[in-house]
Design an enzyme around this catalytic site. Structure first.
Site, PDB file in Angstrom:
ATOM      1  N   ASP A   1     105.929  68.331  27.745  1.00  0.00           N
ATOM      2  CA  ASP A   1     105.784  68.941  26.610  1.00  0.00           C
ATOM      3  C   ASP A   1     106.017  70.556  26.353  1.00  0.00           C
ATOM      4  O   ASP A   1     107.117  71.265  26.536  1.00  0.00           O
ATOM      5  CB  ASP A   1     104.199  68.681  25.767  1.00  0.00           C
ATOM      6  CG  ASP A   1     103.994  69.801  24.485  1.00  0.00           C
ATOM      7  OD1 ASP A   1     105.036  70.148  24.027  1.00  0.00           O
ATOM      8  OD2 ASP A   1     102.967  69.538  23.847  1.00  0.00           O
TER       9      ASP A   1
ATOM     10  N   ASP B   1      97.120  63.121  26.769  1.00  0.00           N
ATOM     11  CA  ASP B   1      97.732  64.449  26.651  1.00  0.00           C
ATOM     12  C   ASP B   1      96.724  65.397  27.307  1.00  0.00           C
ATOM     13  O   ASP B   1      95.718  65.902  26.756  1.00  0.00           O
ATOM     14  CB  ASP B   1      98.247  64.971  25.183  1.00  0.00           C
ATOM     15  CG  ASP B   1      98.795  66.307  25.273  1.00  0.00           C
ATOM     16  OD1 ASP B   1      99.132  66.809  26.473  1.00  0.00           O
ATOM     17  OD2 ASP B   1      99.191  67.057  24.473  1.00  0.00           O
TER      18      ASP B   1
ATOM     19  N   GLU C   1      93.298  66.818  15.005  1.00  0.00           N
ATOM     20  CA  GLU C   1      94.141  65.777  14.798  1.00  0.00           C
ATOM     21  C   GLU C   1      93.451  64.328  14.039  1.00  0.00           C
ATOM     22  O   GLU C   1      94.270  63.572  14.396  1.00  0.00           O
ATOM     23  CB  GLU C   1      95.037  65.696  16.151  1.00  0.00           C
ATOM     24  CG  GLU C   1      95.673  66.745  16.320  1.00  0.00           C
ATOM     25  CD  GLU C   1      96.799  66.800  17.265  1.00  0.00           C
ATOM     26  OE1 GLU C   1      96.704  65.560  18.166  1.00  0.00           O
ATOM     27  OE2 GLU C   1      97.618  67.765  17.748  1.00  0.00           O
TER      28      GLU C   1
ATOM     29  N   HIS D   1      91.676  71.593  20.701  1.00  0.00           N
ATOM     30  CA  HIS D   1      91.864  70.862  19.521  1.00  0.00           C
ATOM     31  C   HIS D   1      90.420  70.517  18.971  1.00  0.00           C
ATOM     32  O   HIS D   1      90.044  69.785  17.988  1.00  0.00           O
ATOM     33  CB  HIS D   1      92.408  69.451  19.224  1.00  0.00           C
ATOM     34  CG  HIS D   1      94.049  69.872  19.506  1.00  0.00           C
ATOM     35  ND1 HIS D   1      94.935  68.687  19.870  1.00  0.00           N
ATOM     36  CD2 HIS D   1      94.540  71.015  19.544  1.00  0.00           C
ATOM     37  CE1 HIS D   1      96.179  69.333  19.826  1.00  0.00           C
ATOM     38  NE2 HIS D   1      96.068  70.730  19.676  1.00  0.00           N
TER      39      HIS D   1
ATOM     40  N   LYS E   1     109.496  68.229  19.517  1.00  0.00           N
ATOM     41  CA  LYS E   1     108.833  68.874  18.329  1.00  0.00           C
ATOM     42  C   LYS E   1     109.754  69.983  17.837  1.00  0.00           C
ATOM     43  O   LYS E   1     109.913  70.874  18.615  1.00  0.00           O
ATOM     44  CB  LYS E   1     107.710  69.793  19.006  1.00  0.00           C
ATOM     45  CG  LYS E   1     106.560  68.950  19.366  1.00  0.00           C
ATOM     46  CD  LYS E   1     105.338  69.807  20.148  1.00  0.00           C
ATOM     47  CE  LYS E   1     104.078  69.283  20.455  1.00  0.00           C
ATOM     48  NZ  LYS E   1     103.157  70.139  21.436  1.00  0.00           N
TER      49      LYS E   1
ATOM     50  N   LYS F   1     103.972  60.521  17.875  1.00  0.00           N
ATOM     51  CA  LYS F   1     102.480  60.768  17.942  1.00  0.00           C
ATOM     52  C   LYS F   1     102.529  61.649  16.723  1.00  0.00           C
ATOM     53  O   LYS F   1     103.014  62.946  16.764  1.00  0.00           O
ATOM     54  CB  LYS F   1     101.931  61.191  19.130  1.00  0.00           C
ATOM     55  CG  LYS F   1     102.324  62.761  19.792  1.00  0.00           C
ATOM     56  CD  LYS F   1     101.466  63.275  20.782  1.00  0.00           C
ATOM     57  CE  LYS F   1     101.533  64.776  20.976  1.00  0.00           C
ATOM     58  NZ  LYS F   1     100.480  65.238  21.769  1.00  0.00           N
TER      59      LYS F   1
ATOM     60  N   GLU G   1     100.703  63.056  29.113  1.00  0.00           N
ATOM     61  CA  GLU G   1     101.546  64.263  28.844  1.00  0.00           C
ATOM     62  C   GLU G   1     101.051  65.313  29.276  1.00  0.00           C
ATOM     63  O   GLU G   1      99.831  65.452  29.730  1.00  0.00           O
ATOM     64  CB  GLU G   1     101.644  64.464  27.292  1.00  0.00           C
ATOM     65  CG  GLU G   1     102.361  65.341  26.353  1.00  0.00           C
ATOM     66  CD  GLU G   1     101.928  65.386  25.190  1.00  0.00           C
ATOM     67  OE1 GLU G   1     101.921  64.324  24.456  1.00  0.00           O
ATOM     68  OE2 GLU G   1     102.069  66.429  24.523  1.00  0.00           O
TER      69      GLU G   1
ATOM     70  N   GLN H   1      92.964  66.949  26.139  1.00  0.00           N
ATOM     71  CA  GLN H   1      93.329  67.186  24.716  1.00  0.00           C
ATOM     72  C   GLN H   1      93.104  66.155  23.848  1.00  0.00           C
ATOM     73  O   GLN H   1      92.856  66.161  22.638  1.00  0.00           O
ATOM     74  CB  GLN H   1      94.527  68.193  24.413  1.00  0.00           C
ATOM     75  CG  GLN H   1      94.840  68.753  23.141  1.00  0.00           C
ATOM     76  CD  GLN H   1      96.111  69.529  23.254  1.00  0.00           C
ATOM     77  OE1 GLN H   1      95.971  70.791  23.456  1.00  0.00           O
ATOM     78  NE2 GLN H   1      97.284  68.984  22.842  1.00  0.00           N
ATOM     79  N   GLU H   2      94.096  65.069  24.380  1.00  0.00           N
ATOM     80  CA  GLU H   2      94.189  63.788  23.381  1.00  0.00           C
ATOM     81  C   GLU H   2      93.956  62.490  24.180  1.00  0.00           C
ATOM     82  O   GLU H   2      94.866  62.365  25.052  1.00  0.00           O
ATOM     83  CB  GLU H   2      95.719  63.995  23.016  1.00  0.00           C
ATOM     84  CG  GLU H   2      95.982  65.318  21.903  1.00  0.00           C
ATOM     85  CD  GLU H   2      97.335  65.479  21.539  1.00  0.00           C
ATOM     86  OE1 GLU H   2      98.162  64.549  21.562  1.00  0.00           O
ATOM     87  OE2 GLU H   2      97.500  66.831  21.616  1.00  0.00           O
TER      88      GLU H   2
ATOM     89  N   SER I   1      97.940  74.707  21.188  1.00  0.00           N
ATOM     90  CA  SER I   1      97.997  74.722  22.789  1.00  0.00           C
ATOM     91  C   SER I   1      99.734  74.932  22.996  1.00  0.00           C
ATOM     92  O   SER I   1     100.267  73.839  23.226  1.00  0.00           O
ATOM     93  CB  SER I   1      97.594  73.474  23.512  1.00  0.00           C
ATOM     94  OG  SER I   1      98.276  72.257  22.859  1.00  0.00           O
TER      95      SER I   1
ATOM     96  N   HIS J   1     104.041  65.689  15.927  1.00  0.00           N
ATOM     97  CA  HIS J   1     103.543  66.846  15.136  1.00  0.00           C
ATOM     98  C   HIS J   1     103.088  67.904  15.778  1.00  0.00           C
ATOM     99  O   HIS J   1     103.223  67.862  16.985  1.00  0.00           O
ATOM    100  CB  HIS J   1     102.392  65.933  14.260  1.00  0.00           C
ATOM    101  CG  HIS J   1     101.095  65.776  15.082  1.00  0.00           C
ATOM    102  ND1 HIS J   1     100.018  65.362  14.728  1.00  0.00           N
ATOM    103  CD2 HIS J   1     101.169  65.808  16.565  1.00  0.00           C
ATOM    104  CE1 HIS J   1      99.101  65.302  15.516  1.00  0.00           C
ATOM    105  NE2 HIS J   1      99.826  65.321  17.015  1.00  0.00           N
ATOM    106  N   ARG J   2     102.309  68.905  15.252  1.00  0.00           N
ATOM    107  CA  ARG J   2     101.307  69.915  15.557  1.00  0.00           C
ATOM    108  C   ARG J   2     100.022  69.833  15.166  1.00  0.00           C
ATOM    109  O   ARG J   2     100.017  69.038  14.359  1.00  0.00           O
ATOM    110  CB  ARG J   2     102.197  71.390  15.298  1.00  0.00           C
ATOM    111  CG  ARG J   2     103.563  71.791  15.794  1.00  0.00           C
ATOM    112  CD  ARG J   2     103.908  71.401  17.121  1.00  0.00           C
ATOM    113  NE  ARG J   2     103.073  72.098  18.091  1.00  0.00           N
ATOM    114  CZ  ARG J   2     103.335  73.052  18.906  1.00  0.00           C
ATOM    115  NH1 ARG J   2     104.831  73.400  18.810  1.00  0.00           N
ATOM    116  NH2 ARG J   2     102.657  73.360  19.832  1.00  0.00           N
ATOM    117  N   SER J   3      99.216  70.612  16.195  1.00  0.00           N
ATOM    118  CA  SER J   3      97.851  70.371  15.795  1.00  0.00           C
ATOM    119  C   SER J   3      97.395  71.059  14.316  1.00  0.00           C
ATOM    120  O   SER J   3      96.808  70.473  13.627  1.00  0.00           O
ATOM    121  CB  SER J   3      96.875  70.817  16.708  1.00  0.00           C
ATOM    122  OG  SER J   3      97.417  72.353  17.014  1.00  0.00           O
TER     123      SER J   3
HETATM  124  C1  2PG Z   1     100.467  68.825  21.759  1.00  0.00           C
HETATM  125  C2  2PG Z   1     100.266  69.116  20.526  1.00  0.00           C
HETATM  126  C3  2PG Z   1     100.331  68.303  19.441  1.00  0.00           C
HETATM  127  P1  2PG Z   1      99.681  71.519  19.719  1.00  0.00           P
HETATM  128  O1  2PG Z   1      99.983  69.488  22.644  1.00  0.00           O
HETATM  129  O2  2PG Z   1     101.073  68.031  22.158  1.00  0.00           O
HETATM  130  O3  2PG Z   1      99.439  67.219  19.518  1.00  0.00           O
HETATM  131  O4  2PG Z   1      99.284  70.087  20.281  1.00  0.00           O
HETATM  132  O5  2PG Z   1     100.297  71.436  18.346  1.00  0.00           O
HETATM  133  O6  2PG Z   1      98.175  72.421  19.743  1.00  0.00           O
HETATM  134  O7  2PG Z   1     100.461  72.380  20.734  1.00  0.00           O
HETATM  135 MG    MG Z   2     100.878  68.194  24.365  1.00  0.00          MG
END
Ligand code: 2PG
Ligand code: MG
Length: 428
Positions: free
Chosen positions: A310, A241, A204, A154, A335, A386, A283, A162-163, A42, A363-365
């Site tokens: 983000d 998130d 994740e 994810h 990130k 995270k 987020e 998403q989270e 994302s 991190h990233r997914s």
């Molecule tokens: C986010 C990230 C990490 P993605 O949106 O915060 O959890 O996802 O790396 O897919 O952008």
């Molecule tokens: Mg995010």
């Protein structure tokens, strides 16, 4: 004096089976270090460019061009330099690239080299990696946000959010925070199994059950807290998130179970969630292009909830400056691969702190087994991290590295959720 003698790179796989870059930096004094980089699903529209080959191999996702850029462009310019001046080394790469979003050489190429250089410099200095970011009398260990239910981009389930993350605020140490999160995770598994849901995990490492609504997911989390013996708001709080850019179309939020909501209504919906559950952090509650929505959400919830940008800020100081000037959000996700060098990520973080915005290293997914992020989060005292759930080694390697730091450098580090999350905990 030891200087950079050789830089190379190779194609390896990330946790989704996609190719990514591992860079290797060697010094004249014999030390060598490597680093690999992650990639997102994302992604924000204004992120630094993750350069892909767009050829047949790996369905277009190969990184051979980025590797060629490391070997043919970056290496000749960096060889002969001291590894100890990271700012200068990163600036050389930024200048060589010469574009706004690192689209010429690729942020994946540049960041892999940036991190490998930091690691090899730490080896030369003889200090642990986390101590090589700044000299501090004491380092704060980040409070983890543990992603126990995966949705959105994810997972293959109907959840738009998403989270769904838990923050173990009642823990006295990082080790206890991990234990509490893992115990909650096992209880969540029991609850999902009893209700007849699959307990396979998403990108994740959180469960990816076919729950239909965000409310159902939050109710499962509340039950899991109870079953595991935790008191909501005292021991565990929640973070989301929403990754709202993913379901924002033509000025509206397509929220699945809730239907199609205008920006104001979507903000009200988030407010209801905050009122009904112990959620202290959201987020990307609004889409990156919905600036009025961000302003409205910040006015509505910014006093009681951490609102994290983000996609909105993409770790870019320029976008953060704009956001601060316009009163958008009150925290930023950091990130490194959204911006492409360690130096720029650290500048953005320092600026955020100076302006009173909270910072969360992320991190990233699509991740690798590289645990750099752990030392980075400790070394810059980010306050929060995270990096997924308590399963999948590309996630746990980061938490495990912080566990090592806590145990080995007990006199140098502290863990204090009340300090890191103070403004949001008093409202519970
Ligand atoms: C986010 C990230 C990490 P993605 O949106 O915060 O959890 O996802 O790396 O897919 O952008
Ligand atoms: Mg995010």
């Amino acid at each position: 004096m030891s200087v950079i003698q050789h830089i190379t790179a190779r194609e390896i796989l990330d946790s989704r089976g996609q190719p990514t870059i591992e860079a290797v930096v060697s010094l004249s004094s014999g030390e060598t270090a490597s680093a690999s980089v992650p990639s997102g699903a994302s992604t924000g529209r204004r992120e630094a460019v993750d350069l892909r080959d767009h050829q047949d191999r790996y369905r277009g996702q190969g990184v051979l061009q980025a590797i060629a850029n490391v070997q043919a462009v970056l290496a000749p310019a960096l060889c002969g330099e001291s590894p100890l001046n990271q700012v200068k080394l990163d600036q050389i790469m930024i200048t060589l690239d010469g574009t706004n979003h690192k689209q010429r050489l690729g942020a994946n190429a540049i960041l892999a080299v940036s991190i490998a250089m930091k690691r090899v410099a730490a080896k030369v200095s003889g200090k642990p990696l986390f101590q090589c970011f700044s000299e501090q009398a004491s380092y704060s260990l980040p409070v983890p946000m543990i992603n126990v239910i995966n949705g959105g981009a994810h997972a293959d389930n109907p959840l738009m959010c998403q989270e769904f993350m838990v923050i173990p605020i009642g823990a006295q140490s990082f080790a206890e925070a991990i234990r509490h999160s893992a115990e909650l995770f096992y209880s969540l598994k029991d609850i999902l199994q009893r209700a007849g849901y699959q307990t396979a995990v998403g990108d994740e490492g959180g469960f990816a059950p076919a729950l239909r609504t965000e409310i159902e997911a939050l109710d499962c989390l509340m039950k899991a807290m109870e079953q595991a013996g935790f008191k909501p708001s005292r021991d565990i709080v929640l973070a989301l998130d929403m990754a709202a850019s993913e379901f924002y179309q033509a000025g509206c939020y397509h929220v699945g179970s809730e239907g199609i909501l205008a920006s104001d209504s979507f903000a009200e919906y988030l407010k209801t969630l905050v009122e009904q559950y112990p959620i202290i952090s959201i987020e990307d509650g609004m889409a990156e292009d919905d600036i009025d929505g961000w302003l409205h959400l910040t006015q509505l919830l910014g006093q009681r909830c951490q609102l994290v940008g983000d996609d909105l800020f993409v770790t870019n100081k320029q976008y953060l400056e704009h956001g601060i000037a316009h009163h958008l959000a009150n925290a930023i996700l950091i990130k490194p691969n959204q911006i492409g060098t360690l130096t720029e990520a650290i500048h953005t973080l320092a600026y955020a702190k100076q302006e009173g915005y909270r910072t969360i290293v992320s991190h990233r997914s699509g991740e690798t087994e590289d645990s750099f992020l752990a030392d980075f989060a400790v070394g810059i005292s980010a306050g929060q991290i995270k990096t997924g759930s308590v399963t999948r080694s590309e996630r746990t390697c980061k938490y495990n590295q912080i566990l090592r730091i806590e145990q080995q450098y007990a006199d140098l580090v502290s863990f204090n959720p009340a300090r890191e999350l103070a403004p949001w905990l008093i409202n519970l």
